[in-house]
Design a protein around this motif. Structure first.
Motif, short mmCIF file in Angstrom:
data_model
loop_
_atom_site.label_atom_id
_atom_site.label_comp_id
_atom_site.label_asym_id
_atom_site.label_seq_id
_atom_site.Cartn_x
_atom_site.Cartn_y
_atom_site.Cartn_z
N LEU A 174 0.83 -1.21 0.00
CA LEU A 174 0.00 0.00 0.00
C LEU A 174 0.87 1.26 0.00
N ASN A 175 1.90 1.28 0.83
CA ASN A 175 2.77 2.45 0.95
C ASN A 175 4.15 2.20 0.35
N ARG A 176 4.17 1.49 -0.78
CA ARG A 176 5.45 1.15 -1.41
C ARG A 176 6.22 2.39 -1.85
N ARG A 177 5.54 3.46 -2.20
CA ARG A 177 6.23 4.70 -2.56
C ARG A 177 6.97 5.27 -1.34
N PHE A 178 6.24 5.42 -0.27
CA PHE A 178 6.78 5.96 0.98
C PHE A 178 7.91 5.08 1.51
N ILE A 179 7.71 3.77 1.48
CA ILE A 179 8.70 2.84 2.03
C ILE A 179 9.96 2.81 1.16
N THR A 180 9.81 2.79 -0.15
CA THR A 180 10.98 2.82 -1.04
C THR A 180 11.77 4.10 -0.82
N PHE A 181 11.08 5.21 -0.69
CA PHE A 181 11.73 6.51 -0.49
C PHE A 181 12.61 6.50 0.76
N HIS A 182 12.09 5.92 1.85
CA HIS A 182 12.83 5.96 3.12
C HIS A 182 13.82 4.81 3.27
N GLU A 183 13.53 3.66 2.68
CA GLU A 183 14.45 2.54 2.82
C GLU A 183 15.54 2.54 1.74
N SER A 184 15.17 2.88 0.51
CA SER A 184 16.14 2.86 -0.60
C SER A 184 16.71 4.23 -0.92
N LYS A 185 16.19 5.27 -0.26
CA LYS A 185 16.68 6.65 -0.44
C LYS A 185 16.55 7.12 -1.90
N ASN A 208 18.54 -1.08 -13.99
CA ASN A 208 17.67 -1.78 -13.04
C ASN A 208 17.11 -0.81 -11.99
N LEU A 209 16.78 0.39 -12.44
CA LEU A 209 16.22 1.41 -11.57
C LEU A 209 14.75 1.60 -11.90
N TRP A 210 13.96 0.61 -11.57
CA TRP A 210 12.51 0.71 -11.74
C TRP A 210 11.82 -0.25 -10.78
N ASP A 211 10.58 0.08 -10.44
CA ASP A 211 9.82 -0.73 -9.49
C ASP A 211 8.58 -1.34 -10.11
N GLU A 212 7.93 -0.59 -11.00
CA GLU A 212 6.76 -1.11 -11.73
C GLU A 212 6.90 -0.71 -13.20
N ALA A 213 6.31 -1.53 -14.06
CA ALA A 213 6.17 -1.16 -15.48
C ALA A 213 4.73 -1.43 -15.88
N ARG A 214 4.13 -0.44 -16.55
CA ARG A 214 2.75 -0.56 -17.02
C ARG A 214 2.78 -0.40 -18.53
N LEU A 262 -3.47 -4.13 -21.03
CA LEU A 262 -2.52 -3.54 -20.09
C LEU A 262 -1.85 -4.64 -19.28
N GLU A 263 -0.51 -4.65 -19.33
CA GLU A 263 0.27 -5.58 -18.52
C GLU A 263 1.03 -4.79 -17.46
N LYS A 264 0.99 -5.29 -16.22
CA LYS A 264 1.71 -4.65 -15.12
C LYS A 264 2.78 -5.59 -14.59
N PHE A 265 4.01 -5.08 -14.54
CA PHE A 265 5.15 -5.83 -14.06
C PHE A 265 5.68 -5.20 -12.78
N THR A 266 6.31 -6.01 -11.95
CA THR A 266 6.96 -5.48 -10.74
C THR A 266 8.42 -5.89 -10.71
N ASN A 267 9.22 -5.08 -10.05
CA ASN A 267 10.66 -5.30 -9.94
C ASN A 267 11.10 -4.78 -8.58
N ASN A 268 12.14 -5.36 -8.00
CA ASN A 268 12.64 -4.90 -6.69
C ASN A 268 11.52 -4.82 -5.66
N ALA A 269 10.69 -5.86 -5.61
CA ALA A 269 9.53 -5.83 -4.72
C ALA A 269 9.94 -5.64 -3.27
N ILE A 270 9.24 -4.76 -2.57
CA ILE A 270 9.55 -4.48 -1.16
C ILE A 270 8.61 -5.26 -0.25
#
Length: 345
Positions: free
Chosen positions: A137-148, A298-304, A336-344
């Motif tokens: 749910l808060n993957r944006r917030f968590i990535t920002f604080h954990e991965s800087k 390899n700097l991406w988290d989702e692809a739509r 529409l295909e949704k992919f994930t990468n570097n899942a938190i």
């Protein structure tokens, strides 16, 4: 689902009402349960507003029952003073005996301190309920604080024969349906920023704003190393703030902010600067080379990816996302295909 999971799912559901409105804060929902019934609920509505726990507690008409109630919240309550006072103080004020938490808050000012503050006051804690869902749910917030760095979403459309655009494009080009375009505008309203390269601006002259739905315009980001783009392009208008990454100058002119960076490691330089500017998520809309640079690093988290049923026959090859899509959705003229990468989670 057990009882705790059912009530936590309710927290997640109501927290989504804050999507696109609360950044740089996380989305948080809270319910108060007394004798297995929800007697209060609330969510964080917009940045600077009361936190979800305060809204939920305030919504309980008979405060006496709080001493025998359980508070459910998808993210660890804060214990520090920010724009609002600590949520832990409000929980302690009403002697709520038990708190159920979805996941820890990675913010450096919280990061376990909220839980420890509650435990010090003999409040029972259950944590990590629906942990993966709460982190997602808060993957944006968590990535920002954990991965800087900001959370990165790639978005592009490709034709049935594998192209992203015509070879000799001399006017704006679309190959997706109105529903797809409306969906993209909704996505824009949910992210802090939207990024494109110079060639996309010159070929498509995009506004990069939210026009087909309600919501706030994202910050527009342009990569223009040598500042070649004409200032008459729509990306320079006053509809939204525009950040222009370049190697010539740092200057603010109206709503346009020029930031000078080192182009030897472009993508990481950009992400570092966006992190410094408290931008938690970026939707990258093109073009092909810009998207490929982030894929290759390899700097991406989702692809739509919109897979159109139209053919171009002779064009610019589309970026490729390898692997199996996590989600597939059928649209009128595309899939529409949704992919994930570097899942938190």
């Amino acid at each position: 689902m057990n009882v705790d999971e059912l009530f936590m799912k309710k927290c997640i559901d109501i927290s989504l009402n804050g999507m696109g409105m609360v950044s740089p804060n996380p989305m948080v929902g809270c319910v108060i349960v007394h004798e297995n019934k929800i007697v209060g609920k609330g969510y964080h509505k917009f940045y600077g507003d009361l936190h979800a726990e305060r809204h939920a507690i305030d919504s309980v008409s008979n405060k006496d029952i709080l001493k025998n109630s359980t508070l459910y919240v998808n993210l660890e309550p804060c214990s520090h003073h920010g724009k609002q006072p600590p949520c832990t103080d409000y929980i302690k004020k009403y002697d709520i005996p038990k708190v159920v938490i979805g996941c820890n808050d990675p913010h450096k000012l919280v990061c376990g301190n909220g839980i420890n503050e509650l435990l010090k006051n003999n409040i029972s804690i259950t944590k990590n309920v629906l942990l993966n869902s709460c982190r997602s749910l808060n993957r944006r917030f968590i990535t920002f604080h954990e991965s800087k760095r900001p959370y990165i979403i790639l978005k592009f459309a490709k034709s049935a024969d594998g192209y992203i655009a015509p070879l000799n494009q001399n006017k704006p080009f679309w190959m997706t349906s109105k529903k797809a375009k409306d969906t993209v505008h909704k996505w824009r309203s949910q992210e802090d920023a939207i990024l494109v390269g110079r060639k996309t601006v010159e070929k498509d002259n995009p506004q990069l704003t939210v026009r087909n739905c309600k919501g706030k315009n994202p910050i527009r980001i342009l990569i223009d190393r040598n500042l070649k783009t004409n200032k008459k392009f729509l990306i320079y208008n006053d509809d939204a703030i525009t950040i222009i990454f370049n190697e010539i100058k740092s200057e603010i002119i109206g709503t346009n902010q020029y930031i000078k960076i080192n182009f030897k490691n472009t993508e990481k330089e950009i992400l570092n600067k966006l992190h410094e500017n408290n931008i938690q998520s970026v939707l990258i809309e093109g073009g092909r080379d810009t998207i490929n640079h982030f894929i290759n690093k390899n700097l991406w988290d989702e692809a739509r990816v919109f897979n159109s049923n139209h053919q171009i026959h002779d064009g610019i090859k589309s970026p490729e996302i390898f692997g199996k899509p996590k989600e597939i959705e059928q649209f009128p003229e595309e899939v529409l295909e949704k992919f994930t990468n570097n899942a938190i989670y």
